[in-house]
Design an enzyme around this catalytic site. Structure first.
Site, short mmCIF file in Angstrom:
data_model
loop_
_atom_site.label_atom_id
_atom_site.label_comp_id
_atom_site.label_asym_id
_atom_site.label_seq_id
_atom_site.Cartn_x
_atom_site.Cartn_y
_atom_site.Cartn_z
N HIS A 73 -56.54 -103.26 59.79
CA HIS A 73 -56.75 -104.34 59.16
C HIS A 73 -55.76 -104.93 58.63
CE1 HIS A 73 -56.33 -101.64 55.77
NE2 HIS A 73 -56.43 -102.41 54.90
N HIS B 217 -54.23 -105.89 55.60
CA HIS B 217 -53.67 -105.83 54.28
C HIS B 217 -52.13 -105.37 54.61
CE1 HIS B 217 -57.60 -105.23 51.61
NE2 HIS B 217 -57.16 -106.20 51.54
N ASP C 154 -49.94 -103.60 53.39
CA ASP C 154 -49.35 -102.31 53.47
C ASP C 154 -50.02 -101.71 55.14
OD1 ASP C 154 -52.00 -102.32 52.59
OD2 ASP C 154 -51.86 -100.11 52.07
N HIS C 155 -50.69 -102.36 55.67
CA HIS C 155 -50.70 -102.06 57.19
C HIS C 155 -50.10 -102.78 58.31
CE1 HIS C 155 -53.67 -99.13 55.69
NE2 HIS C 155 -53.81 -99.83 54.67
N HIS D 184 -64.53 -101.74 54.28
CA HIS D 184 -63.06 -101.93 53.41
C HIS D 184 -63.70 -103.57 53.25
CE1 HIS D 184 -59.38 -101.26 51.96
NE2 HIS D 184 -58.84 -102.15 52.43
N ASP E 171 -58.12 -97.56 55.55
CA ASP E 171 -58.89 -97.91 54.57
C ASP E 171 -60.27 -98.10 54.73
OD1 ASP E 171 -56.24 -97.97 53.96
OD2 ASP E 171 -56.17 -99.92 52.72
N HIS F 6 -51.70 -92.24 52.60
CA HIS F 6 -52.01 -93.44 52.15
C HIS F 6 -52.23 -93.34 50.53
CE1 HIS F 6 -54.41 -97.47 51.36
NE2 HIS F 6 -53.59 -97.84 52.26
ZN LIG Z 1 -53.94 -99.84 52.40
ZN LIG Z 2 -56.70 -102.25 52.53
#
Ligand SMILES: [Zn+2]
Ligand SMILES: [Zn+2]
Length: 316
Positions: A63, A65, A67-68, A141, A209, A267
């Protein structure tokens, strides 16, 4: 020699910490290299881990976000700079196409034509890839998120004692494997089924997530290696629910229900330090008795060998 292992590039959710980079995971599977969720700093973590842009054959984003996926521009530009000449397929939620395009073309660079987008939508998507199949399924999520799974097809393994007992030797073995049965000199028939046993394919799943949801269970069902987010411990379960994350206890419930062989937790929220890792294992242990690894950056986790599996099954 075939290599099937997870190379952990980063293990932190949301923001990197002094000891944990943003997410990033390379699953090396024979000649394939599935790069899951390259967060910020992934290019440099690859250098530290001794993996190169040439090792990547897939980029799989769960996804959008940061951090990914904030590492996507660096990884793609490195693929271009290093003149990787094989196709690199890129799977990501189709609903995030706008983010994909921004990341794909984030800055000026001498571009490459090897990146091949595979936007994902719907309930289940499968792609054959070399010796395995890659499957995507939706998670739950606040933004659309997909988990992934890699499966090797099942086969059969020969049973030497059964072959010997029936006098099947040398080139006859290959013929039995090709034809499924053999007529012996005395007129009797030997079948492949009686001289072999099913050999389940190996598998690995990557569940990031998400809340507890059907997709997470379907992805994890029966896998040898499950890489799963466990952002929080149970005392923060209200936060986990609010932000659409799993606790370590919930990750353990999934692993237990699905018969996972080796569980990799990652994570982690920045509120935890490495000193908290035993607490994550304790929570998992309430439901799951299998092998647990709390991931750290640059760790390598092998996909459990099939031989172990046969021994486990044989002693049941
Ligand atoms: Zn994340
Ligand atoms: Zn996320």
């Amino acid at each position: 020699m075939s290599v099937r292992e997870l190379v952990v590039l980063g293990t932190s959710s949301a923001v990197p910490t002094r000891h944990r980079n943003h997410n990033g995971y390379l699953l090396r599977w024979d000649g394939e290299g599935f790069l899951f969720d390259p967060g910020e700093g992934t290019q440099r973590q690859m250098l530290h881990a001794g993996v190169s842009a040439h090792d990547v054959t897939w980029i799989c984003v769960t996804h959008f976000h940061g951090d990914h996926c904030l590492g996507v521009p660096g990884v793609i530009q490195r693929i271009a700079r290093d003149k990787v000449n094989h196709e690199v397929r890129a799977a990501y939620p189709a609903s995030g196409e706008i983010y994909w395009r921004r990341l794909r073309n984030a800055t000026a660079f001498a571009d490459t034509d090897v990146i091949s987008p595979r936007p994902v939508s719907g309930e289940v998507v499968r792609w054959p890839s070399g010796p395995v199949t890659l499957t995507a399924r939706p998670l739950s999520h606040p933004v659309q998120s997909y988990g992934y799974r890699v499966d090797e097809p099942g086969g059969r393994r020969m049973l030497p004692e059964e072959l010997t007992r029936r006098g099947v030797r040398g080139p006859m073995v290959g013929e039995l494997q090709r034809r499924g049965s053999l007529t012996m000199p005395d007129g009797s028939t030997v079948t492949l089924d009686e001289c072999s046993a099913p050999r389940p394919g190996q598998s690995a799943a990557f569940v990031m997530d998400t809340r507890l949801c059907d997709g997470a269970f379907a992805l994890a069902e029966g896998v040898d290696l499950l890489v799963i987010e466990s952002t929080f411990l149970s005392d923060e379960s209200a936060l986990a629910a609010q932000y659409g994350h799993l606790t370590a206890a919930q990750a353990g419930q999934i692993a237990a229900a699905c018969g996972v062989r080796r569980l990799v937790l990652t994570h982690f929220s920045e509120r935890y330090t490495t000193a908290d890792e035993p607490r994550f294992v304790d929570e998992v242990r309430k439901s799951y008795a299998g092998e647990v690894v709390t991931a750290r950056d640059l760790m390598r986790v092998p996909v459990p060998k099939r031989a172990d599996y046969q021994i486990q099954r044989a002693t049941k």
